[in-house]
Write an enzyme that holds these catalytic residues in place. Structure first.
Site, mmCIF file in Angstrom:
data_model
loop_
_atom_site.group_PDB
_atom_site.id
_atom_site.type_symbol
_atom_site.label_atom_id
_atom_site.label_comp_id
_atom_site.label_asym_id
_atom_site.label_seq_id
_atom_site.Cartn_x
_atom_site.Cartn_y
_atom_site.Cartn_z
ATOM 1 N N ASP A 36 0.890 -1.234 -0.031
ATOM 2 C CA ASP A 36 0.005 -0.076 -0.009
ATOM 3 C C ASP A 36 1.012 1.200 0.251
ATOM 4 O O ASP A 36 1.771 1.193 0.951
ATOM 5 C CB ASP A 36 -0.902 0.050 1.280
ATOM 6 N N ILE A 37 0.534 2.238 -0.838
ATOM 7 C CA ILE A 37 1.325 3.356 -1.025
ATOM 8 C C ILE A 37 1.306 4.230 0.160
ATOM 9 O O ILE A 37 2.055 5.122 0.446
ATOM 10 C CB ILE A 37 1.028 4.212 -2.260
ATOM 11 N N ASN B 66 -13.041 -2.614 2.497
ATOM 12 C CA ASN B 66 -14.058 -1.701 2.575
ATOM 13 C C ASN B 66 -15.109 -1.658 1.389
ATOM 14 O O ASN B 66 -14.764 -1.983 0.313
ATOM 15 C CB ASN B 66 -13.223 -0.242 2.633
ATOM 16 N N GLY C 106 -15.089 3.913 3.611
ATOM 17 C CA GLY C 106 -13.717 4.351 3.365
ATOM 18 C C GLY C 106 -13.216 3.971 1.972
ATOM 19 O O GLY C 106 -12.086 4.011 1.779
ATOM 20 N N GLN C 107 -14.158 3.141 1.229
ATOM 21 C CA GLN C 107 -13.457 2.777 -0.014
ATOM 22 C C GLN C 107 -13.083 3.762 -1.005
ATOM 23 O O GLN C 107 -14.140 4.776 -1.154
ATOM 24 C CB GLN C 107 -14.573 1.715 -0.726
ATOM 25 N N HIS D 33 -10.499 -5.227 -3.127
ATOM 26 C CA HIS D 33 -9.017 -5.544 -2.762
ATOM 27 C C HIS D 33 -9.149 -5.710 -1.229
ATOM 28 O O HIS D 33 -9.968 -5.210 -0.363
ATOM 29 C CB HIS D 33 -8.004 -4.329 -2.843
ATOM 30 N N HIS E 288 -7.102 -5.581 2.260
ATOM 31 C CA HIS E 288 -5.984 -5.070 3.043
ATOM 32 C C HIS E 288 -5.409 -6.031 3.860
ATOM 33 O O HIS E 288 -6.303 -6.748 4.787
ATOM 34 C CB HIS E 288 -6.247 -3.838 3.776
HETATM 35 P P1 AMP Z 1 -9.608 1.637 0.148
HETATM 36 O O1 AMP Z 1 -9.661 2.991 0.717
HETATM 37 O O2 AMP Z 1 -10.048 0.602 1.032
HETATM 38 O O3 AMP Z 1 -10.385 1.496 -1.404
HETATM 39 O O4 AMP Z 1 -8.076 1.399 -0.217
HETATM 40 C C1 AMP Z 1 -7.251 1.743 -1.364
HETATM 41 C C2 AMP Z 1 -6.087 1.733 -0.834
HETATM 42 O O5 AMP Z 1 -5.140 1.951 -2.080
HETATM 43 C C3 AMP Z 1 -5.450 2.960 0.206
HETATM 44 O O6 AMP Z 1 -4.915 2.275 1.406
HETATM 45 C C4 AMP Z 1 -4.476 3.581 -0.746
HETATM 46 O O7 AMP Z 1 -3.273 3.968 0.132
HETATM 47 C C5 AMP Z 1 -4.120 2.680 -1.668
HETATM 48 N N1 AMP Z 1 -3.479 3.274 -2.886
HETATM 49 C C6 AMP Z 1 -3.596 4.127 -3.519
HETATM 50 N N2 AMP Z 1 -3.144 4.547 -4.579
HETATM 51 C C7 AMP Z 1 -2.022 3.459 -4.494
HETATM 52 C C8 AMP Z 1 -0.932 3.276 -5.214
HETATM 53 N N3 AMP Z 1 -0.683 3.893 -6.534
HETATM 54 N N4 AMP Z 1 -0.400 2.129 -5.160
HETATM 55 C C9 AMP Z 1 -0.594 1.451 -4.159
HETATM 56 N N5 AMP Z 1 -1.718 1.535 -3.144
HETATM 57 C C10 AMP Z 1 -2.411 2.557 -3.359
#
Ligand code: AMP
Ligand code: ZN
Length: 113
Positions: A29-30, A86, A92-93, A99, A101
């Site tokens: 995760d970024i 989520n 919080g999605q 995906h 986490h």
């Molecule tokens: P959600 O909020 O459950 O949809 O999770 C989306 C996740 O994707 C968040 O934890 C972000 O930090 C992560 N994310 C967003 N952009 C990137 C990216 N380019 N590479 C890796 N993770 C990312």
């Protein structure tokens, strides 16, 4: 399709991939919320959990098996870890491609925020 995770899966956007096969891709995760924070993403684009079909049952099971194996590889299996999915903005999605986490490496509290 304008989907961030589809672009990561196709390689158009870089990510630190730790595992991939014909069904899933897993990467860092970024914006990590724990010392270990990985995302397990199916190659199949499914926008939210609400869009899951019965035909996806094996895929969801496979994502959980992948999380289990990654937790073991990351040495967080015994201490404990959390799997989060989520669904929709209220939960919080932010990326509308389902995906899991995988979070670990620190103590987790309950209830989640
Ligand atoms: P959600 O909020 O459950 O949809 O999770 C989306 C996740 O994707 C968040 O934890 C972000 O930090 C992560 N994310 C967003 N952009 C990137 C990216 N380019 N590479 C890796 N993770 C990312
Ligand atoms: Zn997608």
């Amino acid at each position: 399709m304008d989907c961030l995770f589809c672009k990561i899966i196709s390689g158009d956007i870089p990510a630190k991939v730790i595992f991939q096969d014909d069904l899933v891709v897993a990467f860092d995760d970024i914006n990590p919320q724990a010392p270990q924070h990985k995302l397990i993403v199916p190659r199949k684009h499914i926008a939210t959990l609400n869009d899951l079909q019965e035909e996806d049952n094996n895929l969801i099971g496979y994502m959980a098996q992948t999380a289990k194996q990654l937790a073991k590889n990351l040495n967080i299996a015994e201490d404990g870890y959390r799997i989060v999915m989520n669904c929709n903005a209220g939960a919080g999605q932010t990326v509308f491609h389902i995906h899991m986490h995988l979070l670990g490496g620190r103590h987790m509290t309950w209830p989640p925020g």
